[in-house]
Write a protein that holds these residues in place. Structure first.
Motif, PDB file in Angstrom:
ATOM      1  N   UNK A 104       0.835  -1.209   0.000  1.00 44.07           N
ATOM      2  CA  UNK A 104       0.000   0.000   0.000  1.00 44.07           C
ATOM      3  C   UNK A 104       0.861   1.247   0.000  1.00 44.07           C
ATOM      4  N   UNK A 105       1.927   1.235   0.778  1.00 36.45           N
ATOM      5  CA  UNK A 105       2.810   2.406   0.874  1.00 36.45           C
ATOM      6  C   UNK A 105       3.695   2.546  -0.360  1.00 36.45           C
ATOM      7  N   UNK A 106       4.015   1.405  -0.980  1.00 40.20           N
ATOM      8  CA  UNK A 106       4.947   1.393  -2.115  1.00 40.20           C
ATOM      9  C   UNK A 106       4.360   0.583  -3.270  1.00 40.20           C
ATOM     10  N   UNK A 107       3.408   1.136  -4.009  1.00 39.63           N
ATOM     11  CA  UNK A 107       2.799   0.392  -5.115  1.00 39.63           C
ATOM     12  C   UNK A 107       3.809  -0.085  -6.169  1.00 39.63           C
ATOM     13  N   UNK A 108       4.934   0.614  -6.299  1.00 43.30           N
ATOM     14  CA  UNK A 108       5.946   0.220  -7.278  1.00 43.30           C
ATOM     15  C   UNK A 108       6.587  -1.130  -6.957  1.00 43.30           C
ATOM     16  N   UNK A 109       6.356  -1.650  -5.752  1.00 39.69           N
ATOM     17  CA  UNK A 109       6.916  -2.944  -5.366  1.00 39.69           C
ATOM     18  C   UNK A 109       5.987  -4.115  -5.693  1.00 39.69           C
ATOM     19  N   UNK A 110       4.908  -3.858  -6.431  1.00 34.23           N
ATOM     20  CA  UNK A 110       3.899  -4.896  -6.689  1.00 34.23           C
ATOM     21  C   UNK A 110       4.514  -6.162  -7.274  1.00 34.23           C
ATOM     22  N   UNK A 111       5.415  -6.028  -8.221  1.00 39.31           N
ATOM     23  CA  UNK A 111       6.033  -7.206  -8.829  1.00 39.31           C
ATOM     24  C   UNK A 111       6.829  -8.026  -7.828  1.00 39.31           C
ATOM     25  N   UNK A 112       7.632  -7.356  -7.028  1.00 43.24           N
ATOM     26  CA  UNK A 112       8.419  -8.043  -5.998  1.00 43.24           C
ATOM     27  C   UNK A 112       7.494  -8.722  -4.990  1.00 43.24           C
ATOM     28  N   UNK A 113       6.494  -7.990  -4.526  1.00 43.40           N
ATOM     29  CA  UNK A 113       5.616  -8.519  -3.482  1.00 43.40           C
ATOM     30  C   UNK A 113       4.726  -9.646  -3.981  1.00 43.40           C
ATOM     31  N   UNK A 114       4.542  -9.743  -5.298  1.00 40.21           N
ATOM     32  CA  UNK A 114       3.736 -10.827  -5.868  1.00 40.21           C
ATOM     33  C   UNK A 114       4.522 -12.132  -6.002  1.00 40.21           C
ATOM     34  N   UNK A 115       5.827 -12.055  -5.868  1.00 45.68           N
ATOM     35  CA  UNK A 115       6.638 -13.270  -5.975  1.00 45.68           C
ATOM     36  C   UNK A 115       6.266 -14.225  -4.841  1.00 45.68           C
ATOM     37  N   UNK A 116       6.012 -15.485  -5.152  1.00 46.09           N
ATOM     38  CA  UNK A 116       5.564 -16.416  -4.107  1.00 46.09           C
ATOM     39  C   UNK A 116       6.603 -16.659  -3.017  1.00 46.09           C
ATOM     40  N   UNK A 117       7.879 -16.456  -3.344  1.00 45.34           N
ATOM     41  CA  UNK A 117       8.924 -16.709  -2.353  1.00 45.34           C
ATOM     42  C   UNK A 117       9.514 -15.425  -1.764  1.00 45.34           C
ATOM     43  N   UNK A 118       8.822 -14.294  -1.915  1.00 44.71           N
ATOM     44  CA  UNK A 118       9.351 -13.036  -1.385  1.00 44.71           C
ATOM     45  C   UNK A 118       9.617 -13.189   0.124  1.00 44.71           C
ATOM     46  N   UNK A 119      10.760 -12.694   0.540  1.00 43.42           N
ATOM     47  CA  UNK A 119      11.143 -12.762   1.951  1.00 43.42           C
ATOM     48  C   UNK A 119      10.734 -11.469   2.646  1.00 43.42           C
ATOM     49  N   UNK A 120      10.138 -11.609   3.793  1.00 46.20           N
ATOM     50  CA  UNK A 120       9.710 -10.462   4.597  1.00 46.20           C
ATOM     51  C   UNK A 120      10.757 -10.204   5.674  1.00 46.20           C
ATOM     52  N   UNK A 121      11.328  -9.023   5.637  1.00 49.14           N
ATOM     53  CA  UNK A 121      12.298  -8.610   6.649  1.00 49.14           C
ATOM     54  C   UNK A 121      11.526  -7.830   7.706  1.00 49.14           C
ATOM     55  N   UNK A 122      11.617  -8.276   8.946  1.00 54.30           N
ATOM     56  CA  UNK A 122      10.972  -7.558  10.043  1.00 54.30           C
ATOM     57  C   UNK A 122      12.066  -7.125  11.007  1.00 54.30           C
ATOM     58  N   UNK A 123      12.356  -5.831  10.993  1.00 54.17           N
ATOM     59  CA  UNK A 123      13.370  -5.267  11.888  1.00 54.17           C
ATOM     60  C   UNK A 123      12.702  -4.890  13.203  1.00 54.17           C
TER      61      UNK A 123
END
Length: 145
Positions: A104-123
């Protein structure tokens, strides 16, 4: 305390910063889009085949830098915030919610976020180092009032 408010404001007004990781291949800094889930938790995304992700899985200690150089009145008025903490893998529900907010904050990341294996970094933030101008520094470990 004024520093706590400045930290909260910097995190709310910025949405890109530099992530520092370290691992077997050495240190790495990466320009990252992020979303803040409160002042003590940031969410970012990457692909699992990256050196960044290999570093994080080898050593979960992270540093993250944000600043206001684009909006500061002058170079001597720039404020920079370094967050220190650790990557804490999110639960499946936290991952889904965090990546949705990131999208929502970064619509330009749609392709990356749609990848089934995208890794979520939680700092999970443990420390805050606020620099105001070239000589004033405040170090905090808690932002509660």
């Amino acid at each position: 305390m004024q520093a706590k408010n400045i930290i909260r404001t910097l995190l709310a007004r910025t949405d890109i910063g530099v992530l520092a990781t370290s691992g077997p291949e050495g240190p790495l800094s990466s320009l990252m889009a992020y979303v803040a889930i409160g002042p003590d938790c940031l969410i970012m995304a990457t692909l699992p085949g990256t050196r960044k992700w290999r570093n994080i899985t080898a050593d979960p200690r992270l540093a993250f830098l944000v600043d206001d150089r684009d909006t500061a009145e002058s170079r001597s008025a720039v404020q920079a915030l370094t967050l220190g903490g650790r990557h804490e893998p999110p639960s499946p529900a936290e991952r889904q919610a965090g990546l949705a907010l990131l999208g929502q904050r970064h619509p330009h990341l749609a392709g990356l976020l749609a990848a089934p294996d995208v890794a979520c970094i939680r700092l999970r933030v443990a420390s805050y180092l606020l620099l105001r101008g070239p000589s004033e520094a405040v170090f905090l470990t808690d932002l509660t009032d």
